[in-house]
Write a protein that holds these residues in place. Sequence first.
Motif, PDB file in Angstrom:
ATOM      1  N   GLN A 175       1.040  -1.347  -0.464  1.00 29.52           N
ATOM      2  CA  GLN A 175       0.052   0.267  -0.239  1.00 29.52           C
ATOM      3  C   GLN A 175       0.498   1.046  -0.331  1.00 29.52           C
ATOM      4  O   GLN A 175       1.724   1.248   0.367  1.00 29.52           O
ATOM      5  CB  GLN A 175      -0.781   0.012   1.452  1.00 29.52           C
ATOM      6  CG  GLN A 175      -2.157  -0.749   1.517  1.00 29.52           C
ATOM      7  CD  GLN A 175      -2.840  -1.120   0.356  1.00 29.52           C
ATOM      8  OE1 GLN A 175      -3.495   0.671  -0.543  1.00 29.52           O
ATOM      9  NE2 GLN A 175      -2.862  -2.181  -0.498  1.00 29.52           N
ATOM     10  N   PRO A 176       0.360   2.246  -0.436  1.00 26.53           N
ATOM     11  CA  PRO A 176       0.782   3.483  -0.578  1.00 26.53           C
ATOM     12  C   PRO A 176       1.557   4.598  -0.157  1.00 26.53           C
ATOM     13  O   PRO A 176       0.150   3.817   2.332  1.00 26.53           O
ATOM     14  CB  PRO A 176       0.535   4.161  -1.272  1.00 26.53           C
ATOM     15  CG  PRO A 176      -0.854   3.971  -1.498  1.00 26.53           C
ATOM     16  CD  PRO A 176      -0.844   2.158  -1.586  1.00 26.53           C
ATOM     17  N   ASN A 184      -4.818   6.754   1.670  1.00 25.98           N
ATOM     18  CA  ASN A 184      -4.176   6.718   0.262  1.00 25.98           C
ATOM     19  C   ASN A 184      -4.040   5.376   0.619  1.00 25.98           C
ATOM     20  O   ASN A 184      -3.765   4.459   1.098  1.00 25.98           O
ATOM     21  CB  ASN A 184      -2.717   7.031  -0.294  1.00 25.98           C
ATOM     22  CG  ASN A 184      -2.616   8.327  -0.266  1.00 25.98           C
ATOM     23  OD1 ASN A 184      -3.205   8.527  -1.031  1.00 25.98           O
ATOM     24  ND2 ASN A 184      -1.173   8.616   0.614  1.00 25.98           N
ATOM     25  N   THR A 185      -4.822   4.568  -0.553  1.00 25.10           N
ATOM     26  CA  THR A 185      -5.422   3.160  -0.535  1.00 25.10           C
ATOM     27  C   THR A 185      -5.483   2.725  -1.919  1.00 25.10           C
ATOM     28  O   THR A 185      -5.205   3.059  -3.171  1.00 25.10           O
ATOM     29  CB  THR A 185      -6.472   2.733  -0.268  1.00 25.10           C
ATOM     30  OG1 THR A 185      -7.076   3.268   0.896  1.00 25.10           O
ATOM     31  CG2 THR A 185      -6.851   1.316  -0.372  1.00 25.10           C
ATOM     32  N   MET A 186      -4.869   1.267  -2.542  1.00 25.32           N
ATOM     33  CA  MET A 186      -4.277   0.556  -3.838  1.00 25.32           C
ATOM     34  C   MET A 186      -5.705  -0.025  -3.630  1.00 25.32           C
ATOM     35  O   MET A 186      -4.829  -1.419  -3.341  1.00 25.32           O
ATOM     36  CB  MET A 186      -3.218   0.613  -3.568  1.00 25.32           C
ATOM     37  CG  MET A 186      -2.327  -0.291  -5.156  1.00 25.32           C
ATOM     38  SD  MET A 186      -2.397   1.018  -6.855  1.00 25.32           S
ATOM     39  CE  MET A 186      -0.236   1.009  -5.677  1.00 25.32           C
ATOM     40  N   VAL A 537      -5.287   3.884  -7.145  1.00 26.39           N
ATOM     41  CA  VAL A 537      -4.503   4.581  -6.113  1.00 26.39           C
ATOM     42  C   VAL A 537      -6.169   5.834  -5.929  1.00 26.39           C
ATOM     43  O   VAL A 537      -6.745   6.665  -6.322  1.00 26.39           O
ATOM     44  CB  VAL A 537      -3.904   5.356  -5.764  1.00 26.39           C
ATOM     45  CG1 VAL A 537      -3.611   6.185  -4.971  1.00 26.39           C
ATOM     46  CG2 VAL A 537      -2.970   4.985  -6.891  1.00 26.39           C
ATOM     47  N   LYS A 539      -7.459   8.692  -3.304  1.00 26.65           N
ATOM     48  CA  LYS A 539      -7.200   9.541  -2.230  1.00 26.65           C
ATOM     49  C   LYS A 539      -8.240   9.683  -1.389  1.00 26.65           C
ATOM     50  O   LYS A 539      -9.081  10.127  -2.302  1.00 26.65           O
ATOM     51  CB  LYS A 539      -6.137  11.151  -3.046  1.00 26.65           C
ATOM     52  CG  LYS A 539      -5.612  11.612  -1.762  1.00 26.65           C
ATOM     53  CD  LYS A 539      -4.738  12.192  -2.070  1.00 26.65           C
ATOM     54  CE  LYS A 539      -4.189  13.625  -0.843  1.00 26.65           C
ATOM     55  NZ  LYS A 539      -3.909  14.941  -1.609  1.00 26.65           N
TER      56      LYS A 539
END
Length: 554
Positions: A175-176, A184-186, A537, A539
């Motif tokens: 994950q970022p 932030n999520t991938m 991604v 945000k």
Amino acid sequence: MSLETSYKQYKEFKTFPCAAVEVKNEPILSFTDGSKERAELEKALRELKGKTEEIPCVIGDEQIWTKDIRYQLSPFNHAHKVAKFCYADKDLLNKAILASLAARREWDLKPVADRAQVLFKAADVISGPKRAEVLAKTMIGQGKTVVQAEIDAAAELIDFFRFNAKHAVELEQQQPLNSDGSTNTMLYRGLEGFVAAVAPFNFTAIGGNLAGTPALMGNVVLWKPSDTAMSASYAVYKILRESGLPPNIIQFVPADGPVFGDTITSSEHLAGINFTGSVPTFKRLWKQVAQNLDIYKNFPRVGGECGGKNFHFVHKSADVGSVVNGTIRSAFEYGGQKCSACSRMYVPDSLWPQIRQKLLDVHKQIKVGNPVEDFGTYFSAVIDDKSFSRIKSWLEHAKSSPNLTVIAGGNCDDKKGYYVEPTIIETKDPQDKIMNEEIFGPVLTVYVYPENNYKKVLELIDNTSPYALTGAVFAQDKAVVEEAAKALRNAAGNYYVNDKSTGSVVAQQPFGGSRASGTNDKPGGPHYVLRWTSPQVVKETHVPLKDWKYTYMG
């Protein structure tokens, strides 16, 4: 932690699991006389003897027969029709595409742990109750010996399913970074559209991986199995369905190659091609994709593995026993019908007399025959009449060329099965086409070089063939090992030191090569699953923005 416990725990995490999945390589069973696995296999082989299995196209839950009927023949007894199946036509393939697309969104939105569970369960089923059946169908339909079926249709397929499921679950942990006031999520989405999986005959495991891994990652797949691996492929497909794979996620659609290629590449919904096969077929598909780029919603992912012209380089410091045994196994196991099989060998003149003699001594003991009736068979017939004819023409070339000398084997006979003798050839010309082109049969060509010219030979190996799949260097001299590694850096995607060029194991030696050998996506490794995702991604900001101006603006 057991796999079962991990399933239950992962189901509670709708987004990100927090623990690694424990997975080990499947043990290879021995099948010694009197063992449980041997008794089960012999029973499965008896049950299939002389039988013809009927295999339809399967779209969703619908079994469909077309008028274009085909048969899979047993390579070592071509009078035995192993399977009766039919080709899907263009209309049926388009129906399969539309049915898949309708099922795609719901499948892609499932938590990855739920999708992974299907592969974990299928692996357990193949490891246990269905092992003998899948092995027996691989042996009879594809002409494999016990050990070659076991390392493929059991161990490798089980490993593909378990390790890819593990890698898929663990990918979600990548994950970022977050920052103050936002997270932030991938999201690892499947591709938008469908994936076409085009499978070869030579490994049951490859078909399962080509179709199964994109499906694991949230994709829908049209699986075109090989005509000559139909029985085992259908067994794998049914196991996936019985293990919880919903309808329409993988469509089982045997088809004529050009019809399949033309249909998938002319669909606007094509999202990817997962291919193993010949260079001409892969190039044809790639060109069709390029010509049709303007119609697609996305740029399709095109991944392929296309074979090799794999080398064994022998230095004067090599261990002769390892060279001989490793080369016999690499060149002749499964009749040389592995993408990784050694078909060109470079030997120093100082070692050639003893290596030659030892090769000939082993050659006399190699038994070629029916792998079902005689477990002492080392390899069996080649896959079909086309393969037999192609290899036969190479043997004729070897016998007629002034540069080539057949020192063992060289004969073939297709009366009962497509049998080719293990053949060893010596060449005076290291650039002869037999050192350049893939044969895909039990044919090994040796070039003997002056022992002190090994540096030139390393250049020769790198420049002779368009392929770059596997290769091996046999040397005890560490300086030579280092020198060879630099010279052959781009000559092989799987490179072995003092070991044969075949036998890659999932998660230990992820497999693939570049140049004409393919796109080198390394199935069996942790990055392969990423190939079949289209990440998003997200945000999310938790603090309202109070001003449109920047502070320095006053």
